[in-house]
Design a protein around this motif. Structure first.
Motif, mmCIF file in Angstrom:
data_model
loop_
_atom_site.group_PDB
_atom_site.id
_atom_site.type_symbol
_atom_site.label_atom_id
_atom_site.label_comp_id
_atom_site.label_asym_id
_atom_site.label_seq_id
_atom_site.Cartn_x
_atom_site.Cartn_y
_atom_site.Cartn_z
ATOM 1 N N LYS A 190 0.839 -1.201 0.000
ATOM 2 C CA LYS A 190 0.000 0.000 0.000
ATOM 3 C C LYS A 190 0.876 1.253 0.000
ATOM 4 N N THR A 227 -7.293 -5.503 7.313
ATOM 5 C CA THR A 227 -8.494 -4.676 7.453
ATOM 6 C C THR A 227 -8.336 -3.693 8.600
ATOM 7 N N GLY A 278 -5.922 -1.022 7.560
ATOM 8 C CA GLY A 278 -6.591 -0.111 6.629
ATOM 9 C C GLY A 278 -7.495 0.874 7.353
ATOM 10 N N GLU A 316 -9.596 3.744 5.790
ATOM 11 C CA GLU A 316 -10.599 2.952 5.084
ATOM 12 C C GLU A 316 -11.800 2.710 5.992
ATOM 13 N N ASP A 317 -12.924 2.379 5.396
ATOM 14 C CA ASP A 317 -14.160 2.162 6.144
ATOM 15 C C ASP A 317 -14.412 0.672 6.372
ATOM 16 N N LYS A 332 -18.488 -5.620 4.682
ATOM 17 C CA LYS A 332 -17.117 -6.024 4.991
ATOM 18 C C LYS A 332 -17.056 -6.725 6.348
#
Length: 113
Positions: A24, A74, A77, A83-84, A89
């Protein structure tokens, strides 16, 4: 059951998560060295996974490796990249965790060292 294959599996997860997080970070840089380091980490992750599957059933080891790695990525992130975590998710992660538990229940005992 011995602890060593589980330690190899945790090492595989840790190194994979490090490599994906680095991916990333370096995706937009274009510099060669960080990409080579990222590939080395991912390769090392597969090496540790291979050591783990010597004693653990491959379905269990792979499912746990992928699910733990995805859960960690996750979280990273969410925490560091903004990130959401939407309902879909979250449900997907929960389904993966349930899947690992079910695979674990159906897996034979780890082989002795």
């Amino acid at each position: 059951m011995t602890l060593r294959p589980w330690l190899y599996l945790l090492a595989a997860v840790a190194v994979e998560v490090s490599g994906v997080t680095l991916m990333k970070r370096v995706a937009d840089s274009g510099a060669l060295a960080p990409f080579l380091f990222m590939y080395a980490l991912i390769g090392l992750s597969f090496y540790f996974l291979a050591l783990a599957v010597r004693r653990l059933p491959i379905a269990l080891a792979y499912a746990a490796w992928e699910t733990l790695g995805l859960a960690c990525v996750t979280f990273i992130g969410l925490r560091y990249f903004g990130e959401d975590l939407g309902p879909a998710k979250a449900l997907g992660l929960a389904a993966l965790l349930v899947g690992v538990v079910l695979v674990s229940i159906g897996a034979p005992e780890a082989q002795g060292e």
